[in-house]
Design an enzyme around this catalytic site. Structure first.
Site, PDB file in Angstrom:
ATOM      1  N   TYR A 163      34.322  40.590  53.578  1.00 45.81           N
ATOM      2  CA  TYR A 163      34.269  41.880  54.121  1.00 45.81           C
ATOM      3  C   TYR A 163      33.796  41.968  55.635  1.00 45.81           C
ATOM      4  O   TYR A 163      34.342  42.185  56.549  1.00 45.81           O
ATOM      5  CB  TYR A 163      33.307  42.714  53.387  1.00 45.81           C
ATOM      6  CG  TYR A 163      32.908  44.039  54.080  1.00 45.81           C
ATOM      7  CD1 TYR A 163      33.760  45.124  54.276  1.00 45.81           C
ATOM      8  CD2 TYR A 163      31.520  44.175  54.694  1.00 45.81           C
ATOM      9  CE1 TYR A 163      33.379  46.179  55.016  1.00 45.81           C
ATOM     10  CE2 TYR A 163      31.177  45.424  55.369  1.00 45.81           C
ATOM     11  CZ  TYR A 163      32.262  46.309  55.532  1.00 45.81           C
ATOM     12  OH  TYR A 163      31.769  47.337  56.178  1.00 45.81           O
ATOM     13  N   LYS A 216      29.868  55.563  45.453  1.00 48.48           N
ATOM     14  CA  LYS A 216      30.282  54.196  46.191  1.00 48.48           C
ATOM     15  C   LYS A 216      29.780  53.215  44.770  1.00 48.48           C
ATOM     16  O   LYS A 216      29.726  52.097  45.058  1.00 48.48           O
ATOM     17  CB  LYS A 216      29.338  54.128  47.211  1.00 48.48           C
ATOM     18  CG  LYS A 216      30.127  54.816  48.254  1.00 48.48           C
ATOM     19  CD  LYS A 216      29.300  54.390  49.768  1.00 48.48           C
ATOM     20  CE  LYS A 216      29.231  53.174  50.010  1.00 48.48           C
ATOM     21  NZ  LYS A 216      28.814  52.661  51.437  1.00 48.48           N
TER      22      LYS A 216
END
EC number: 5.1.3.20
Length: 323
Positions: free
Chosen positions: A139, A177
């Site tokens: 990421y 999330k």
């Protein structure tokens, strides 16, 4: 028209809500609502249109089917730091971002985008310069590579391009999330469930609960984004954090203070995160201040109190928590 990619997500939906507060409803939200629970984030927002991310991409490639655009807030990304599918990550966070950036550059549309403090890895220096950028996960690498792409383009850009390296953001509209939700959100739910507040034990030279982050309240993130929209002459890559790191224990203390109850339990540091975890982050926000942004940031105590009050006033959002 203002475009907000990831507009049903955490940061994007808060930007949409803030634009509404300014009287703007000419907003195109772009997102992927495969996780349908995200809709709640924009249920109280007024927008002009919604497009699925893939439909939006196809219109970018075709260079048709989109309205005249005043500004793009590019918040759409795979933000899971625990995701290790590199192809998926690069397709979503790098290739897609390049396509949208070039569309904007060709039309001189201001382009404001989400980068991440994950580009720095384990620090200890967090300055927007190449020698300090050593991501620990794919990421962070995807965000780093796009920042590098932007750096090469910036000297030739004829319109605004500004990237924001978000540090540890927390606040309203993040309930979807799951594991990537903030510690403040998780600890709040643990108190409501009558559980102890769980923090990591000692690791990486830090005592239990004392791993430290530059926590930034969502209101501050939105304020910075809107300030740059109002100041289109400002371009570059900027750290977005208060430059005032605090330990996770301060989050727990603020949650306990709000609820008037709670006890901390320290749990062993998980093996799956070892070597890929930032034990300390603190933004150097000199560039942000030099650009002219001068508003103060919330402290952890201030931000957590606001956040938990919002959660208490909007209990229905917990029904849309990703399991």
């Amino acid at each position: 028209m203002i475009v907000v990619t990831g507009g049903a997500g955490f940061i994007g939906s808060n930007i949409v809500k803030a634009l509404n507060a300014q009287g703007r409803t000419d907003i195109l939200v772009v997102d992927n609502l495969k996780n349908g629970k995200k809709f709640i984030n924009i249920a109280d927002c007024d927008i002009a249109d919604y497009l699925d991310k893939e439909d939006f991409q196809s219109r970018i490639f075709a260079e048709e089917g989109l309205p005249d655009i005043d500004c793009v807030f590019h918040e759409g990304a795979c933000s899971a730091t625990t995701e290790w599918d590199g192809k998926y990550m690069m397709d979503n966070n790098y290739e897609y971002s390049k396509d949208l950036l070039n569309y904007c550059l060709n039309r001189k549309i201001p382009f404001l985008y989400a980068s991440s403090a994950a580009v720095y890895g384990d620090g200890p220096t967090f300055i927007e310069e190449r020698q300090y950028e050593k991501p620990l996960n794919v990421y962070g690498y995807s965000k780093f590579q796009f920042d590098q792409y932007v750096r090469r383009i910036l000297p030739l850009a004829e319109s605004q391009v500004a990237g924001f390296r978000y540090f540890n953001v927390y606040g309203p509209r993040e309930q979807h999330k799951g594991d990537m939700a903030s510690v403040a959100f998780k600890l709040h739910n643990q108190v409501l469930a009558g559980e102890k507040l769980k923090l990591f034990g000692a690791y990486d030279g830090y005592e239990a609960g004392m791993q430290t982050r530059d926590f930034v309240f969502i209101e501050d993130v939105v304020n910075v984004n809107l300030w740059f929209m109002e100041n289109p002459e400002q371009s570059g890559i900027f750290n977005l954090g208060p430059a005032a790191a605090e330990p996770f224990k301060h989050i727990a203390d603020a949650v306990i203070d709000f609820h008037g109850q709670g006890e901390i339990e320290y749990i062993p540091f998980p093996d799956r995160l070892k070597g890929a975890y930032q034990s300390f982050t603190q933004a150097d926000n000199t560039r942000l201040r030099d650009a002219g942004y001068d508003k103060p940031f919330h402290t952890v105590s201030e931000g957590v109190q606001k956040y938990l009050r919002w959660l208490s006033d909007n209990p229905r959002v917990l029904d849309f928590t990703k399991k």
